[in-house]
Scaffold this active site. Structure first.
Site, PDB file in Angstrom:
ATOM      1  N   HIS A  19       0.821  -1.207   0.000  1.00  0.00           N
ATOM      2  CA  HIS A  19       0.000   0.000   0.000  1.00  0.00           C
ATOM      3  C   HIS A  19       0.862   1.267   0.000  1.00  0.00           C
ATOM      4  O   HIS A  19       0.374   2.344  -0.317  1.00  0.00           O
ATOM      5  CB  HIS A  19      -0.909  -0.022   1.222  1.00  0.00           C
ATOM      6  CG  HIS A  19      -2.282   0.530   1.012  1.00  0.00           C
ATOM      7  ND1 HIS A  19      -2.925   0.599  -0.210  1.00  0.00           N
ATOM      8  CD2 HIS A  19      -3.169   1.040   1.902  1.00  0.00           C
ATOM      9  CE1 HIS A  19      -4.127   1.122  -0.058  1.00  0.00           C
ATOM     10  NE2 HIS A  19      -4.299   1.407   1.217  1.00  0.00           N
ATOM     11  N   TYR A  59      -2.600   9.399   6.809  1.00  0.00           N
ATOM     12  CA  TYR A  59      -3.004   8.045   6.459  1.00  0.00           C
ATOM     13  C   TYR A  59      -3.748   8.075   5.129  1.00  0.00           C
ATOM     14  O   TYR A  59      -4.251   9.099   4.678  1.00  0.00           O
ATOM     15  CB  TYR A  59      -3.821   7.346   7.552  1.00  0.00           C
ATOM     16  CG  TYR A  59      -2.982   7.036   8.771  1.00  0.00           C
ATOM     17  CD1 TYR A  59      -2.120   5.949   8.779  1.00  0.00           C
ATOM     18  CD2 TYR A  59      -3.026   7.855   9.889  1.00  0.00           C
ATOM     19  CE1 TYR A  59      -1.330   5.662   9.878  1.00  0.00           C
ATOM     20  CE2 TYR A  59      -2.243   7.595  10.993  1.00  0.00           C
ATOM     21  CZ  TYR A  59      -1.386   6.489  10.982  1.00  0.00           C
ATOM     22  OH  TYR A  59      -0.601   6.227  12.062  1.00  0.00           O
ATOM     23  N   ASN A  61      -6.588   7.006   3.773  1.00  0.00           N
ATOM     24  CA  ASN A  61      -7.984   7.368   3.561  1.00  0.00           C
ATOM     25  C   ASN A  61      -8.282   8.854   3.694  1.00  0.00           C
ATOM     26  O   ASN A  61      -9.376   9.296   3.370  1.00  0.00           O
ATOM     27  CB  ASN A  61      -8.891   6.574   4.503  1.00  0.00           C
ATOM     28  CG  ASN A  61      -8.827   5.092   4.228  1.00  0.00           C
ATOM     29  OD1 ASN A  61      -8.245   4.646   3.247  1.00  0.00           O
ATOM     30  ND2 ASN A  61      -9.432   4.306   5.096  1.00  0.00           N
TER      31      ASN A  61
END
Length: 191
Positions: A19, A59, A61
Site C-alpha cells: 500500500h 493516512y 484514507n
C-alpha cells in the site's frame, strides 16, 4: 509549479508494504537527488526543480487533507500527479492517466473529494491481487521475496517517470510509457 503526491501510510508498521508504493517511489526519487523531506502538519515535503513532492501524514484514507494543505501552502501549484498502488494490475505494471475515476481506492477518493474533481494525473502501480478475499491484509503486507527482487527495477522506472513529469508534463509521460513499457515489462517479467 507541480505537485507530486506519493500515497501511503505513515509509521514503521506500514513501511515497505504494498500500500506504500507511492511513499517508496518518492523516497527512492529523493535518495537519488539527495533531497530531504521536511515536516508539515499534514505531510512531509521536498522541493526539486519546479516541483513539490509530498507524502501525506494523514493516512491513506485522508490523503485529500494533505493535498489540500499543500495547495494552500504552495499557492502556485498548476498540476498534480499522484503515485498510487493498484490491486487490479499485476505487480510492477504501470498505468498512467491524465484524469479518471478512483477505481475504489480510498486515497484517490479522498483527493477527488478534496479537490472536487478527478482532473489530476496519476501513476497507478500494480501490486497484484491476492488469491483470497483478504485484500486489506494483502495491501498492508510486506512485498514477497520475488517482488522485492523486482522492486529496484520498478523504482528506477518510476524515478524516470517522475523526472519526465517534472521536466515536461503528463502527455510526455504517456508517450514515454508507451514507448518503453514493453522493455520495462520484459525486464521485470510481467505480461
Amino acid at each position: 509549479m507541480k505537485l507530486v503526491v506519493g500515497l501511503g501510510n505513515i509509521g514503521s508498521k506500514y513501511a515497505n508494504t504494498r500500500h506504500n508504493i507511492g511513499f517508496i517511489a518518492l523516497d527512492y526519487f529523493a535518495e537519488k537527488y539527495f533531497l530531504d523531506f521536511n515536516k508539515e502538519k499534514n505531510y512531509f515535503y521536498a522541493k526539486h526543480d519546479n516541483a513539490i513532492l509530498i507524502k501525506p501524514r494523514t493516512y491513506m484514507n485522508l490523503s485529500g487533507i494533505a493535498v489540500q494543505s499543500a495547495l494552500t501552502k504552495f499557492r502556485n501549484i498548476t498540476d498534480i500527479l499522484v503515485l498510487v498502488d493498484d490491486l487490479d494490475l499485476p505487480f510492477g505494471r504501470i498505468r498512467i492517466r491524465k484524469s479518471g475515476g478512483t477505481g475504489g481506492h480510498n486515497g484517490l477518493k479522498s483527493i477527488a473529494n478534496s479537490l472536487g474533481s478527478n482532473e489530476y494525473g496519476r501513476i497507478r502501480i500494480g501490486i497484484g491481487r491476492p488469491n483470497s478475499d483478504e485484500v486489506k491484509q494483502f495491501v498492508l503486507a510486506k512485498f514477497s521475496q520475488d517482488e522485492r527482487i523486482k522492486l529496484s527495477d520498478v523504482k528506477d522506472y518510476l524515478k524516470d517517470l517522475i523526472d519526465i513529469y517534472i521536466d515536461k508534463d503528463v502527455n510526455n509521460l504517456l508517450n514515454f510509457n508507451s514507448a518503453n513499457n514493453v522493455t520495462y515489462s520484459e525486464k521485470i517479467g510481467i505480461n
